[in-house]
Design a protein around this motif. Structure first.
Motif, mmCIF file in Angstrom:
data_model
loop_
_atom_site.group_PDB
_atom_site.id
_atom_site.type_symbol
_atom_site.label_atom_id
_atom_site.label_comp_id
_atom_site.label_asym_id
_atom_site.label_seq_id
_atom_site.Cartn_x
_atom_site.Cartn_y
_atom_site.Cartn_z
ATOM 1 N N ILE A 81 0.843 -1.203 0.000
ATOM 2 C CA ILE A 81 0.000 0.000 0.000
ATOM 3 C C ILE A 81 0.873 1.246 0.000
ATOM 4 C CG2 ILE A 81 -1.659 1.346 1.361
ATOM 5 C CD1 ILE A 81 -2.842 -1.361 2.289
ATOM 6 N N GLY A 82 1.922 1.238 0.812
ATOM 7 C CA GLY A 82 2.804 2.405 0.857
ATOM 8 C C GLY A 82 3.505 2.660 -0.461
ATOM 9 N N LEU A 83 3.993 1.601 -1.082
ATOM 10 C CA LEU A 83 4.691 1.744 -2.352
ATOM 11 C C LEU A 83 3.755 2.176 -3.477
ATOM 12 C CD1 LEU A 83 6.995 -1.423 -2.222
ATOM 13 C CD2 LEU A 83 7.725 0.968 -2.016
ATOM 14 N N SER A 84 2.521 1.703 -3.431
ATOM 15 C CA SER A 84 1.597 1.916 -4.546
ATOM 16 C C SER A 84 0.673 3.111 -4.361
ATOM 17 C CB SER A 84 0.745 0.656 -4.746
ATOM 18 O OG SER A 84 1.547 -0.479 -4.979
ATOM 19 N N LEU A 85 0.202 3.330 -3.147
ATOM 20 C CA LEU A 85 -0.830 4.342 -2.897
ATOM 21 C C LEU A 85 -0.392 5.412 -1.902
ATOM 22 C CD1 LEU A 85 -3.892 1.907 -2.560
ATOM 23 C CD2 LEU A 85 -3.302 3.305 -4.555
ATOM 24 N N GLY A 86 0.855 5.349 -1.449
ATOM 25 C CA GLY A 86 1.294 6.267 -0.404
ATOM 26 C C GLY A 86 1.676 7.651 -0.867
ATOM 27 N N GLY A 87 1.890 7.833 -2.164
ATOM 28 C CA GLY A 87 2.410 9.096 -2.662
ATOM 29 C C GLY A 87 1.558 10.325 -2.414
ATOM 30 N N PRO A 88 0.242 10.265 -2.624
ATOM 31 C CA PRO A 88 -0.566 11.482 -2.477
ATOM 32 C C PRO A 88 -0.694 12.013 -1.053
ATOM 33 C CG PRO A 88 -1.642 9.923 -3.956
ATOM 34 C CD PRO A 88 -0.516 9.189 -3.308
ATOM 35 N N THR A 89 -0.808 11.115 -0.048
ATOM 36 C CA THR A 89 -1.095 11.579 1.315
ATOM 37 C C THR A 89 -0.183 10.987 2.385
ATOM 38 O OG1 THR A 89 -2.733 9.814 1.622
ATOM 39 C CG2 THR A 89 -3.548 11.945 0.812
ATOM 40 N N GLY A 90 0.713 10.098 2.014
ATOM 41 C CA GLY A 90 1.556 9.465 3.025
ATOM 42 C C GLY A 90 0.912 8.272 3.692
ATOM 43 N N TYR A 91 -0.194 7.815 3.177
ATOM 44 C CA TYR A 91 -0.922 6.598 3.595
ATOM 45 C C TYR A 91 -1.035 6.431 5.108
ATOM 46 C CZ TYR A 91 3.428 3.649 4.014
ATOM 47 O OH TYR A 91 4.634 3.101 4.350
ATOM 48 N N ALA A 92 -1.836 7.295 5.729
ATOM 49 C CA ALA A 92 -2.127 7.093 7.146
ATOM 50 C C ALA A 92 -2.844 5.756 7.340
ATOM 51 C CB ALA A 92 -2.979 8.228 7.690
ATOM 52 N N ILE A 93 -3.955 5.576 6.636
ATOM 53 C CA ILE A 93 -4.811 4.373 6.673
ATOM 54 C C ILE A 93 -5.048 3.855 8.096
ATOM 55 C CG2 ILE A 93 -4.308 3.747 4.288
ATOM 56 C CD1 ILE A 93 -2.427 1.533 5.332
ATOM 57 N N ASN A 94 -4.890 4.711 9.076
ATOM 58 C CA ASN A 94 -4.976 4.308 10.475
ATOM 59 C C ASN A 94 -5.122 5.564 11.331
ATOM 60 O OD1 ASN A 94 -4.514 3.505 13.135
ATOM 61 N ND2 ASN A 94 -2.837 2.117 12.618
ATOM 62 N N PRO A 95 -6.308 5.820 11.894
ATOM 63 C CA PRO A 95 -6.483 7.028 12.708
ATOM 64 C C PRO A 95 -5.534 7.113 13.903
ATOM 65 C CG PRO A 95 -8.611 6.128 12.091
ATOM 66 C CD PRO A 95 -7.577 5.112 11.668
ATOM 67 N N ALA A 96 -5.214 5.978 14.519
ATOM 68 C CA ALA A 96 -4.306 6.001 15.667
ATOM 69 C C ALA A 96 -2.894 6.361 15.248
ATOM 70 C CB ALA A 96 -4.302 4.637 16.366
ATOM 71 N N ARG A 97 -2.509 5.976 14.015
ATOM 72 C CA ARG A 97 -1.185 6.289 13.517
ATOM 73 C C ARG A 97 -1.019 7.790 13.312
ATOM 74 N NH1 ARG A 97 1.895 8.917 11.481
ATOM 75 N NH2 ARG A 97 3.267 8.702 9.688
ATOM 76 N N ASP A 98 -2.120 8.487 12.992
ATOM 77 C CA ASP A 98 -2.019 9.918 12.716
ATOM 78 C C ASP A 98 -2.444 10.773 13.903
ATOM 79 O OD1 ASP A 98 -3.038 12.652 11.500
ATOM 80 O OD2 ASP A 98 -1.752 11.738 9.988
ATOM 81 N N LEU A 99 -3.583 10.464 14.496
ATOM 82 C CA LEU A 99 -4.114 11.323 15.555
ATOM 83 C C LEU A 99 -3.263 11.279 16.817
ATOM 84 C CD1 LEU A 99 -6.249 13.228 16.661
ATOM 85 C CD2 LEU A 99 -7.675 11.221 17.192
ATOM 86 N N GLY A 100 -2.865 10.081 17.253
ATOM 87 C CA GLY A 100 -2.035 9.995 18.458
ATOM 88 C C GLY A 100 -0.742 10.774 18.332
ATOM 89 N N PRO A 101 0.045 10.557 17.276
ATOM 90 C CA PRO A 101 1.276 11.327 17.104
ATOM 91 C C PRO A 101 1.044 12.808 16.817
ATOM 92 C CG PRO A 101 1.460 9.223 15.980
ATOM 93 C CD PRO A 101 0.022 9.359 16.411
#
Length: 241
Positions: free
Chosen positions: A179-199
């Motif tokens: 997913i990171g290699l293929s779809l991560g370019g536009p937004t950095g592929y959070a795909i996980n609220p805890a990965r983004d909101l907590g930090p």
């Protein structure tokens, strides 16, 4: 209670290793400075693998370490009741926060050496390459749907309901790598609220040397889009697999 501890520790390790590789690549005078996107996506794949192993070993057999996965399992797959799901998602966000604090401490001397405020935020949370609310939202929605559908395939028909013992975390890590290699370019592929909101909360609250704004104007997208993507992905999972 073990389930909550496992989700907390698993998400914490996800962020220690995931945000840690971003810090290594982006912060000034780090040994890995400018190592590039392949290093970041590989580090995140390993972070997911280790996070899942830690969660399972600490007593969380579902090892979601992601509210988008948890909400899909709650609303569509019936794995959790409402109370269990909400508490689990909050614990995951808390694990993400603590993981980000640990990364801040590990790279303590490098924050002041880094002049670019955007890079300091990027260590903690995701951001768009091209800021466009609609399409940034769509990208995160698609990425999270791919995550849920991929997990459903891994743990359903493709492996007769269960991968060989101990193989599941490696397969999920490989999925996130893809997913990171293929779809991560536009937004950095959070795909996980805890990965983004907590930090992002950690970035907002910590005394990070020379930090700038935490970009809360964008911060709702990597929370809301993955939650909706998790529900839609779980619908496909439930219907197809």
């Amino acid at each position: 209670m073990d389930n909550l501890l496992g989700e907390f520790l698993g998400t914490m390790f996800l962020i220690i290793l995931g945000n840690g590789v971003v810090a290594n690549v982006l912060l000034s005078k780090s040994k890995g400075e400018n190592a590039g996107w392949i290093v970041i996506t590989t580090g995140w794949a390993m972070a997911v693998m280790v996070g899942v192993f830690v969660a399972i070993s600490a007593g969380a057999p579902e090892a979601d370490i992601n509210p988008a996965v948890t909400i899909g399992k709650w609303l569509i797959l019936g794995t959790y009741d409402a109370g269990q799901a909400i508490v689990t998602m909050l614990i995951q966000i808390a694990g993400g926060f603590v993981g980000a604090v640990i990364v801040w401490l590990a790279y303590y001397r490098h924050w002041a050496e880094t002049s670019d405020q955007g890079l300091k935020l990027a260590v903690h949370s995701t951001g768009p390459a091209i800021r466009d609310t609609t399409w940034n939202f769509v990208t995160e929605l698609i990425g999270t749907m791919v995550l849920l559908i991929g997990v459903g395939a891994i743990f359903s028909g493709a492996t007769n309901g269960s991968p060989a013992a101990g193989l599941g975390p490696y397969l999920v890590g490989a999925l996130v790598w893809g997913i990171g290699l293929s779809l991560g370019g536009p937004t950095g592929y959070a795909i996980n609220p805890a990965r983004d909101l907590g930090p992002r909360l950690a970035h907002f609250l910590l005394p990070i040397a020379g930090k700038g704004d935490s970009d809360w104007g964008y911060g709702w997208i990597p929370v809301v889009a993955p939650l909706i993507g998790g529900i839609l992905g779980a619908l496909v999972w439930n219907s197809v697999f």
